[in-house]
Write a protein that holds these residues in place. Sequence first.
Motif, PDB file in Angstrom:
ATOM      1  N   VAL A  17       0.861  -1.182   0.000  1.00  0.00           N
ATOM      2  CA  VAL A  17       0.000   0.000   0.000  1.00  0.00           C
ATOM      3  C   VAL A  17       0.901   1.236   0.000  1.00  0.00           C
ATOM      4  O   VAL A  17       1.709   1.417   0.911  1.00  0.00           O
ATOM      5  CB  VAL A  17      -0.907   0.014   1.252  1.00  0.00           C
ATOM      6  N   THR A  19       0.617   5.277  -0.159  1.00  0.00           N
ATOM      7  CA  THR A  19      -0.257   6.452  -0.109  1.00  0.00           C
ATOM      8  C   THR A  19       0.624   7.694  -0.125  1.00  0.00           C
ATOM      9  O   THR A  19       1.669   7.717   0.522  1.00  0.00           O
ATOM     10  CB  THR A  19      -1.131   6.448   1.153  1.00  0.00           C
ATOM     11  N   SER A  20       0.215   8.700  -0.861  1.00  0.00           N
ATOM     12  CA  SER A  20       1.096   9.853  -1.031  1.00  0.00           C
ATOM     13  C   SER A  20       0.319  11.135  -1.261  1.00  0.00           C
ATOM     14  O   SER A  20      -0.831  11.123  -1.691  1.00  0.00           O
ATOM     15  CB  SER A  20       2.019   9.612  -2.232  1.00  0.00           C
ATOM     16  N   VAL A  21       0.974  12.217  -0.943  1.00  0.00           N
ATOM     17  CA  VAL A  21       0.448  13.545  -1.247  1.00  0.00           C
ATOM     18  C   VAL A  21       1.504  14.250  -2.084  1.00  0.00           C
ATOM     19  O   VAL A  21       2.679  14.265  -1.711  1.00  0.00           O
ATOM     20  CB  VAL A  21       0.150  14.340   0.041  1.00  0.00           C
ATOM     21  N   ILE A  60      -3.565   6.858  -3.716  1.00  0.00           N
ATOM     22  CA  ILE A  60      -3.429   5.515  -3.158  1.00  0.00           C
ATOM     23  C   ILE A  60      -3.073   4.581  -4.307  1.00  0.00           C
ATOM     24  O   ILE A  60      -3.783   4.551  -5.313  1.00  0.00           O
ATOM     25  CB  ILE A  60      -4.736   5.012  -2.505  1.00  0.00           C
ATOM     26  N   TYR A  92       7.036  14.372  -4.040  1.00  0.00           N
ATOM     27  CA  TYR A  92       6.132  14.071  -2.918  1.00  0.00           C
ATOM     28  C   TYR A  92       6.307  15.023  -1.749  1.00  0.00           C
ATOM     29  O   TYR A  92       7.426  15.356  -1.352  1.00  0.00           O
ATOM     30  CB  TYR A  92       6.355  12.640  -2.420  1.00  0.00           C
ATOM     31  N   SER A  94       4.655  14.004   1.097  1.00  0.00           N
ATOM     32  CA  SER A  94       4.707  12.960   2.124  1.00  0.00           C
ATOM     33  C   SER A  94       4.183  11.666   1.518  1.00  0.00           C
ATOM     34  O   SER A  94       3.400  11.685   0.572  1.00  0.00           O
ATOM     35  CB  SER A  94       3.863  13.345   3.339  1.00  0.00           C
ATOM     36  N   TYR A  95       4.664  10.561   2.041  1.00  0.00           N
ATOM     37  CA  TYR A  95       4.094   9.269   1.647  1.00  0.00           C
ATOM     38  C   TYR A  95       4.265   8.252   2.754  1.00  0.00           C
ATOM     39  O   TYR A  95       5.087   8.434   3.661  1.00  0.00           O
ATOM     40  CB  TYR A  95       4.667   8.759   0.317  1.00  0.00           C
ATOM     41  N   SER A  96       3.472   7.191   2.679  1.00  0.00           N
ATOM     42  CA  SER A  96       3.578   6.058   3.594  1.00  0.00           C
ATOM     43  C   SER A  96       3.560   4.784   2.765  1.00  0.00           C
ATOM     44  O   SER A  96       2.877   4.712   1.742  1.00  0.00           O
ATOM     45  CB  SER A  96       2.395   6.013   4.572  1.00  0.00           C
ATOM     46  N   VAL A  97       4.328   3.804   3.198  1.00  0.00           N
ATOM     47  CA  VAL A  97       4.369   2.499   2.537  1.00  0.00           C
ATOM     48  C   VAL A  97       4.094   1.419   3.588  1.00  0.00           C
ATOM     49  O   VAL A  97       4.679   1.452   4.673  1.00  0.00           O
ATOM     50  CB  VAL A  97       5.742   2.235   1.879  1.00  0.00           C
ATOM     51  N   HIS A  98       3.170   0.520   3.276  1.00  0.00           N
ATOM     52  CA  HIS A  98       2.813  -0.586   4.165  1.00  0.00           C
ATOM     53  C   HIS A  98       2.948  -1.880   3.358  1.00  0.00           C
ATOM     54  O   HIS A  98       2.201  -2.072   2.391  1.00  0.00           O
ATOM     55  CB  HIS A  98       1.367  -0.450   4.657  1.00  0.00           C
ATOM     56  N   VAL A  99       3.887  -2.717   3.738  1.00  0.00           N
ATOM     57  CA  VAL A  99       4.101  -3.998   3.050  1.00  0.00           C
ATOM     58  C   VAL A  99       3.468  -5.089   3.906  1.00  0.00           C
ATOM     59  O   VAL A  99       3.859  -5.276   5.062  1.00  0.00           O
ATOM     60  CB  VAL A  99       5.603  -4.284   2.863  1.00  0.00           C
TER      61      VAL A  99
END
Lengths: 111, 111
Positions: A17, A19-21, A60, A92, A94-99
Amino acid sequence: MNIKPVAAFEPPYYTVVFTSVRADAPEGYDETAQRMDELVQEVPGFLGQESARTPGGLGITIGYFRDAESIAAWKRNMEHRTAQGRGRAEWYDSYSVHVAKVERSYGFVRD
Amino acid sequence: MNIKPVAAFEPPYYTVVFTSVRADAPEGYDETAQRMDELVQEVPGFLGQESARTPGGLGITIGYFRDAESIAAWKRNMEHRTAQGRGRAEWYDSYSVHVAKVERSYGFVRD
């Protein structure tokens, strides 16, 4: 409707996943994103990908992979690494990564 | 920009990926979706949620939960079950659900 979500595969498999702005249509972004969409499809174990963005600018992207090794192979790809670096440097906010390893999945399709 | 993606939490935690295709603004959908957005926040172990939709009609919602029990509690919620039933009966053409345990996560925020 012709579009369909990526199907629920037989677990186990992995989902990434992202998600970024980011700013609207920054220079070079669209070309690189399109190139990455093509390139990831060559990764052994890549199962699918889907993306959406809010009017407010939150994006997303979900990638589906057979196993941890296929994610690692994508992570090692040099062209992908270069794109990631440019993402942090230029695109970017900001972003988040979820593996995550999928344990359960199911789907619905209207008859 | 003020909006931010849901942060990368400390693993392990769970992500529920819900992707769907539905008609544009069907009757009762928006009210129910808003009610579910409020209701899920009362679930112990609920960490966050984010959604986006493509112009073509593919929706992606990601829910983040502390553990499998918090997902089970949300699944047991009667108002949620009623909404899910209505979703299958009236709103969705197709959907996929992927319940996954996050093994690794990281984030980036521009200085």
